[in-house]
Design an enzyme around this catalytic site. Structure first.
Site, short mmCIF file in Angstrom:
data_model
loop_
_atom_site.label_atom_id
_atom_site.label_comp_id
_atom_site.label_asym_id
_atom_site.label_seq_id
_atom_site.Cartn_x
_atom_site.Cartn_y
_atom_site.Cartn_z
N ILE A 271 0.74 -1.15 0.00
CA ILE A 271 0.05 -0.07 -0.06
C ILE A 271 0.78 1.33 -0.07
CG2 ILE A 271 -1.89 -1.16 0.97
CD1 ILE A 271 -0.93 0.45 3.70
N HIS A 444 12.37 1.16 -38.75
CA HIS A 444 11.08 0.21 -39.01
C HIS A 444 11.72 -1.32 -39.13
CE1 HIS A 444 7.57 -1.30 -40.78
NE2 HIS A 444 8.13 -1.83 -41.67
P1 NAI Z 1 1.81 2.45 -4.70
O1 NAI Z 1 1.72 4.07 -4.21
O2 NAI Z 1 2.51 2.36 -6.06
O3 NAI Z 1 0.51 1.88 -4.62
C1 NAI Z 1 -0.51 1.67 -3.31
C2 NAI Z 1 -1.66 1.02 -3.68
O4 NAI Z 1 -2.34 1.01 -2.54
C3 NAI Z 1 -2.35 2.54 -4.12
O5 NAI Z 1 -3.21 2.41 -5.21
C4 NAI Z 1 -3.35 3.02 -3.12
O6 NAI Z 1 -4.66 3.61 -3.22
C5 NAI Z 1 -3.58 1.66 -2.22
N1 NAI Z 1 -4.00 1.63 -0.92
C6 NAI Z 1 -3.54 2.39 0.06
N2 NAI Z 1 -4.03 1.87 1.31
C7 NAI Z 1 -5.07 0.87 1.00
C8 NAI Z 1 -5.70 0.09 1.70
N3 NAI Z 1 -5.69 0.24 2.87
N4 NAI Z 1 -6.22 -0.98 1.12
C9 NAI Z 1 -6.43 -0.96 -0.24
N5 NAI Z 1 -5.48 -0.12 -1.09
C10 NAI Z 1 -5.06 0.48 -0.73
O7 NAI Z 1 2.83 1.71 -3.74
P2 NAI Z 1 3.36 0.48 -3.87
O8 NAI Z 1 2.89 -0.47 -4.85
O9 NAI Z 1 3.56 -0.29 -2.59
O10 NAI Z 1 4.78 0.74 -4.32
C11 NAI Z 1 5.60 1.65 -3.57
C12 NAI Z 1 6.44 2.39 -4.47
O11 NAI Z 1 7.63 1.74 -4.79
C13 NAI Z 1 5.76 3.00 -5.38
O12 NAI Z 1 5.34 4.26 -5.34
C14 NAI Z 1 7.16 3.10 -6.71
O13 NAI Z 1 7.49 4.41 -6.52
C15 NAI Z 1 8.35 2.12 -6.10
N6 NAI Z 1 8.01 0.95 -7.06
C16 NAI Z 1 8.45 1.30 -8.14
C17 NAI Z 1 8.51 0.34 -9.26
C18 NAI Z 1 8.65 0.77 -10.76
O14 NAI Z 1 9.41 1.71 -10.70
N7 NAI Z 1 8.67 -0.19 -11.51
C19 NAI Z 1 8.07 -0.95 -8.84
C20 NAI Z 1 7.64 -1.32 -7.81
C21 NAI Z 1 7.96 -0.12 -6.72
#
Ligand code: NAI
Ligand code: FAD
Length: 465
Positions: A271, A444
């Site tokens: 989250i 291409h």
């Molecule tokens: P996130 O901020 O991307 O997503 C968290 C999600 O959980 C949101 O959609 C939010 O609305 C939801 N949420 C919050 N509280 C909740 C609840 N109680 N019940 C249900 N849903 C809830 O955070 P995430 O996925 O944990 O990743 C953290 C960070 O790590 C990201 O913000 C990103 O910056 C980084 N990350 C980047 C990656 C990439 O660049 N490919 C890959 C993985 C992580």
């Protein structure tokens, strides 16, 4: 150097900290980096970007073999999962890359101070019982998982896990419930779905991937549903109880209402992440955090205390490795008296699912709030390479200022969107118009031609639709 031990002492050896340390050393500054983990590289190399991509890449091959994509090209195989070997290659990737940073530290004569650092004053920190004075201290302590009250993570038990635990599962879960439809939930949910798990994603908001372009969020949801992930949007998890080898979750509508229960073999709590400042004794340095627990900085990454700087996940902005790295370089350059700048308006973000999802700049919604825009879209279905490769899902969207034609944002869903977005970022960095992209010759057949055609659609017409 009078009575200073170092010109620069970096706290934390993630992509922000290790890069800052290397650049500082390259610029001739006497540099040390304190790191509490047993290996360098931070979250990114140890338990983040790299191991997650290792599992995503391997599971993508497994699914391509198992799910028919290969059969469509005349390659008939029946894959057998050897999860131990899959984990082994993940660990090898981490070992190789973290070892590589250690080599770079030695090469650049950076002292690795082994242990967690805490401030003892504005210009000194204690690491493993020893105090070091430095002219400049860079805080690059990163972030860690945001806990969810009522849902206690225990990675050892492998029932309720965070991202670190979800990378290490010893067997494919029957049913995995992912709490949070953000980047981690979708990437790691995809890994285990591909390997055979049923995946349910519970998201508090009315759509997955908050922060991304609205069309992209909707399309991504459709694609993931088609792949078999079940979504429970506008729903929150209020409790999880472990019963034997399973977890029983209590789910409630976000707006309030009747609760339901859901059983899972594995629950992934994803989250969001929170900045790491506990244990730093910031008060001894005269520093405080903002309401979100972050350390505020100026554009040059200096904090309110002269000589103390901060970069990466611990400061405001997207929590991304490349943002941390660029800030590390800029911060070290500023310390050395140069002009280090990061353009925070042009930071690409990529979700490494299949297909990949990538964006840079403003979403259409954000751009419209600032003024009139023109939008060009092009479906991957009409891109010759994507079509030939059996990768029809997705589109490219270019958002430009209606008056100046300057590109404000580019969004892609495509098998190689993460690679494609680099050209959009570079174009935006150079202040490109949609016409500039449309009249740039693209090789291409490449997926990138879809960016050219979406740009052509902004003010005129693409050829292939
Ligand atoms: P996130 O901020 O991307 O997503 C968290 C999600 O959980 C949101 O959609 C939010 O609305 C939801 N949420 C919050 N509280 C909740 C609840 N109680 N019940 C249900 N849903 C809830 O955070 P995430 O996925 O944990 O990743 C953290 C960070 O790590 C990201 O913000 C990103 O910056 C980084 N990350 C980047 C990656 C990439 O660049 N490919 C890959 C993985 C992580
Ligand atoms: P970190 O990488 O968190 O490093 C901070 C380091 O500081 C840690 O090693 C920590 O041990 C150390 N530390 C903390 N406190 C102290 C102290 N007091 N003394 C000494 N050391 C200390 N981002 C992407 O751009 N692309 C991705 O594909 C991607 N995938 C991810 C997948 C997962 C599962 C996760 C969790 C994150 C992912 N991220 C990704 C985010 C990325 O890992 C972070 O944005 C990035 O690591 C931040 O870098 P940082 O240097 O600020 O902090």
């Amino acid at each position: 150097m009078a009575d200073y031990d170092y010109d620069v002492l970096v706290i934390g050896a993630g992509p922000g900290g290790y890069v800052a340390a290397i650049r500082a050393a390259q610029l001739g500054l006497k540099t040390a980096c304190a790191e509490g983990r047993e290996t360098l590289g931070g979250t990114c190399l140890n338990v983040g970007c790299i191991p997650s991509k290792a599992m995503l890449h391997a599971s993508e091959y497994f699914e391509a073999a198992a799910g028919g994509a290969m059969a469509a090209m005349g390659i008939k195989v029946k894959p057998e999962l050897d999860l131990g070997t899959m984990h082994g290659q993940r660990k090898d990737a981490v070992k190789g890359l973290t070892g590589g940073i250690e080599f770079l530290f030695k090469k650049n004569k950076i002292d690795w101070l082994k242990g967690y650092a805490q401030f003892t004053s504005k210009d000194s920190v204690e690491v493993a019982g020893k105090t070091y004075r430095a002219k400049n201290i860079i805080i690059a302590t990163g972030s860690s998982v945001t806990p969810l009250p009522g849902v206690e993570v225990d990675n050892d038990k492998q029932i309720i896990v965070d991202s670190t635990g979800a990378l290490e599962l010893a067997k494919v879960p029957g049913h995995m419930v992912v709490i949070g439809g953000g980047v981690i939930g979708l990437e790691l949910g995809s890994v285990w779905r591909r390997l055979g798990a049923k995946v349910t994603c519970v998201e508090y908001l009315d759509q997955i991937l908050p922060g991304m372009d609205g069309d992209v969020r909707k399309e991504a949801n459709k694609i993931f549903k088609k792949q078999g992930i079940e979504f429970k949007l506008k729903t929150k998890v209020t409790k999880a109880v472990v019963k034997g080898k399973k977890a029983v979750l209590t789910l409630e509508p976000a707006a309030g209402g009747e609760a339901e229960t859901l059983e899972a073999d594995v629950v992934l709590v994803s989250i969001g992440r929170k900045p790491n400042t506990d244990g730093l004794a910031l008060d001894k340095a005269g520093l405080a955090v903002n309401q979100r627990g972050q350390i505020e900085t100026d554009h040059d990454f200096s904090t309110q205390v002269p000589g103390i700087w901060a970069i990466g996940d611990v400061i405001p902005g997207p929590m991304l490795a490349h943002k941390a790295e660029d800030e590390g370089i800029a911060c070290a350059e500023n310390i050395a008296g140069q002009t280090g700048i990061v353009n925070h308006d042009v930071i690409p973000s990529v979700v490494y699912t299949w297909p990949e999802i990538a964006g840079v700049g403003l979403t259409e919604e954000q751009a419209k709030e600032k003024g009139e825009v023109k939008v060009g879209k092009f479906p991957m279905m009409a891109n010759s390479r994507a079509k030939t490769n059996h990768e029809p899902d997705g589109f490219v969207k270019v958002i430009a200022d209606a008056k100046t034609d300057r590109v404000l944002g580019v969004w892609c869903i495509a098998s190689v969107a993460g690679t494609m977005i680099a050209q959009a970022a570079q174009a935006m960095e150079f202040g490109a118009t949609s016409e500039d992209i449309a009249y740039t010759c693209h090789a291409h057949p490449t997926h990138s031609e879809a960016i050219k055609e979406a740009a052509m659609a902004v003010t005129g017409k693409p050829i292939h639709v």
